[in-house]
Design an enzyme around this catalytic site. Structure first.
Site, PDB file in Angstrom:
ATOM      1  CB  CYS A   1      -0.895  -0.015   1.241  1.00  0.00           C
ATOM      2  SG  CYS A   1      -2.002   1.402   1.372  1.00  0.00           S
TER       3      CYS A   1
ATOM      4  CG  HIS B   1      -7.374   2.751   0.977  1.00  0.00           C
ATOM      5  ND1 HIS B   1      -6.604   3.079   2.071  1.00  0.00           N
ATOM      6  CD2 HIS B   1      -6.535   2.130   0.112  1.00  0.00           C
ATOM      7  CE1 HIS B   1      -5.364   2.682   1.874  1.00  0.00           C
ATOM      8  NE2 HIS B   1      -5.292   2.093   0.693  1.00  0.00           N
TER       9      HIS B   1
ATOM     10  CG  HIS C   1      -5.568  -2.153  -1.521  1.00  0.00           C
ATOM     11  ND1 HIS C   1      -4.589  -2.778  -0.791  1.00  0.00           N
ATOM     12  CD2 HIS C   1      -5.319  -0.825  -1.430  1.00  0.00           C
ATOM     13  CE1 HIS C   1      -3.777  -1.865  -0.277  1.00  0.00           C
ATOM     14  NE2 HIS C   1      -4.200  -0.670  -0.652  1.00  0.00           N
ATOM     15  CD  GLU C   2      -6.798   1.644  -4.128  1.00  0.00           C
ATOM     16  OE1 GLU C   2      -6.995   2.643  -3.412  1.00  0.00           O
ATOM     17  OE2 GLU C   2      -5.682   1.087  -4.196  1.00  0.00           O
TER      18      GLU C   2
END
EC number: 3.5.1.88
Length: 173
Positions: free
Chosen positions: A95, A141, A137-138
């Site tokens: 990351c 976030h 993953h995004e």
């Protein structure tokens, strides 16, 4: 018009650990944010970047990510929702907000993200393999979750000790 690269926030900054706000205003400010995020992503040589990673608490992410077949996917999603399917696949993950180290992490083999683009038009993006990992993953976030939050505490501590400063990052604590 091209954006200006912004410093990428590092783990420990509260914006990374707080769920984002939905985008309600579409226009030049959102366009500029997306352009700046793409510029930041390019400088950091990443594959995805969420708004909190540049200090903005809005639900938007950009991506410039290859899939397992080498096809490049480039775009952005505003106010995304995600569905995943398929068996978990363990692969190394890193990351830009945890600069330097990587660690194995299980993610679903397939992901579909639905949202809107910068004009408010519907968008749907699907991927498998590496691109599916990027989408998961995004979207994490935007919920205030970092990939290290999925790791056992002792592994998380080890990853945090291995962080390194890069010129595109805000200072590492």
């Amino acid at each position: 018009m091209t954006g200006d690269a912004r410093k990428i926030t590092v783990v420990g900054d509260p914006v990374l650990h707080t769920p984002t706000r939905a985008v309600t205003e579409f226009g030049p400010e959102l366009d500029r944010l997306i352009e700046d995020m793409f510029a930041s992503l390019a400088v950091a040589q990443g594959v995805g970047l969420a708004a909190p990673q540049v200090g903005v608490d809005l639900a938007v992410f950009v991506y410039d990510c290859p899939d397992d077949e080498g096809e490049r996917h480039v775009g952005h999603v505003v106010n995304p929702t995600i569905t995943t399917s398929g068996p978990p696949v363990v692969h190394e993950e890193g990351c830009l907000s945890v600069p330097g180290p990587y660690h194995d992490l299980a993610r679903a083999a397939e992901a579909t993200v639905r949202g809107v683009d910068s004009t408010g038009a519907p968008v749907e993006v699907s991927g498998t393999g590496y691109f599916a990992r990027c989408l998961q993953h995004e979207t994490d976030h935007l919920k205030g979750v970092l990939f290290i939050d999925h790791l056992p505490r002792n592994r998380r501590r080890r990853v945090l000790r291995e962080m390194e400063p890069f010129e595109w990052n805000a200072p590492v604590p």
